[in-house]
Motif scaffolding. Structure first.
Motif, PDB file in Angstrom:
ATOM      1  N   LEU A  89       0.824  -1.208   0.000  1.00 25.86           N
ATOM      2  CA  LEU A  89       0.000   0.000   0.000  1.00 25.86           C
ATOM      3  C   LEU A  89       0.858   1.257   0.000  1.00 25.86           C
ATOM      4  O   LEU A  89       0.538   2.243  -0.676  1.00 25.86           O
ATOM      5  N   GLY A  90       1.957   1.229   0.750  1.00 22.36           N
ATOM      6  CA  GLY A  90       2.840   2.390   0.802  1.00 22.36           C
ATOM      7  C   GLY A  90       3.489   2.681  -0.542  1.00 22.36           C
ATOM      8  O   GLY A  90       3.550   3.838  -0.979  1.00 22.36           O
ATOM      9  N   VAL A  91       3.957   1.617  -1.210  1.00 26.43           N
ATOM     10  CA  VAL A  91       4.569   1.793  -2.528  1.00 26.43           C
ATOM     11  C   VAL A  91       3.542   2.295  -3.528  1.00 26.43           C
ATOM     12  O   VAL A  91       3.804   3.211  -4.328  1.00 26.43           O
ATOM     13  N   GLY A  92       2.341   1.701  -3.493  1.00 24.81           N
ATOM     14  CA  GLY A  92       1.284   2.143  -4.399  1.00 24.81           C
ATOM     15  C   GLY A  92       0.915   3.600  -4.174  1.00 24.81           C
ATOM     16  O   GLY A  92       0.758   4.369  -5.135  1.00 24.81           O
ATOM     17  N   ALA A  93       0.786   3.990  -2.901  1.00 24.34           N
ATOM     18  CA  ALA A  93       0.445   5.380  -2.590  1.00 24.34           C
ATOM     19  C   ALA A  93       1.556   6.327  -3.039  1.00 24.34           C
ATOM     20  O   ALA A  93       1.293   7.426  -3.540  1.00 24.34           O
ATOM     21  N   ALA A  94       2.814   5.899  -2.866  1.00 24.12           N
ATOM     22  CA  ALA A  94       3.939   6.739  -3.289  1.00 24.12           C
ATOM     23  C   ALA A  94       3.947   6.932  -4.809  1.00 24.12           C
ATOM     24  O   ALA A  94       4.203   8.038  -5.300  1.00 24.12           O
ATOM     25  N   LEU A  95       3.651   5.869  -5.547  1.00 22.74           N
ATOM     26  CA  LEU A  95       3.604   5.975  -7.006  1.00 22.74           C
ATOM     27  C   LEU A  95       2.474   6.903  -7.453  1.00 22.74           C
ATOM     28  O   LEU A  95       2.653   7.730  -8.359  1.00 22.74           O
TER      29      LEU A  95
END
Length: 207
Positions: free
Chosen positions: A23-29
């Protein structure tokens, strides 16, 4: 013998950490490409000349190159690309607004999912807050499915208004059934959470 209540979910720390990372990587992207990048484009920080948008056409495009000296070009048949050689601040804002709007809504979804994941760490997803969060996700997804095409239509109309390509661009909203169905499916899941929460409260009341 396992005496845990039926609504408890087996969820170890590794599962929780992995999902939070995803979720963190997706939100960062999303934050980088769908929020920050359009914002920087509006401010002209990227330093790139030329910007455009795919638009539906009334027929084969006949305006190319500079578009009569106003820096606009249109190429395509039933669907084409309207481009601005040197877009001003207003044009950059209109081009970026739909993508920025979508990015913000997706970040809201990611945040709500993150809050739900935190409850999974305790093994108890059937809490009233989660029912409200899933319902909010459904509303956000439906809002994205309905408002994004409308925003595309409005900003496209403003972009071509008074230009050499205005008569050739079909200013219309194109809706897709997929995101709408997804939003309705999530709304159904929210009802499952609500009923699960109610059943849990009833079960605890019998103890």
């Amino acid at each position: 013998m396992n005496t845990s209540p039926w609504y408890r979910v087996e969820w170890d720390r590794g599962d929780n950490t992995a999902l939070r990372v995803v979720l963190g990587v997706g939100a960062a992207l999303v934050a980088g490409f769908a929020v920050l990048s359009p914002l920087l484009g509006v401010l002209g920080v990227t330093g790139q000349d030329g910007a455009g948008r795919t638009v539906p056409l009334r027929g084969a495009a006949t305006v190319a190159g500079s578009g009569g000296g106003d820096g606009i070009a249109l190429n395509g048949t039933s669907q084409g690309e309207v481009t601005f050689a040197h877009p001003d601040l207003a044009q950059r804002a209109l081009l970026a607004l739909p993508e920025f709007f979508s990015g913000v809504l997706l970040l809201i979804v990611a945040y709500l999912l993150y809050r739900i994941v935190r409850t999974l760490a305790a093994g108890d997803p059937f809490v009233p807050d989660n029912a409200r969060r899933v319902r909010a996700i459904a509303v956000t997804v439906l809002g994205l499915a309905i408002l994004r095409p409308l925003l595309d239509m409005i900003t496209t109309g403003q972009l071509v208004l008074g230009t050499a390509v205005e008569d050739q661009v079909s200013v219309e909203a194109t809706f897709s059934s997929g995101p709408v169905l997804l939003g309705l499916l999530i709304a159904a899941l929210a009802e499952v959470f609500r009923r699960g929460t109610q059943l849990r409260a009833d079960a605890e009341g019998l103890v």
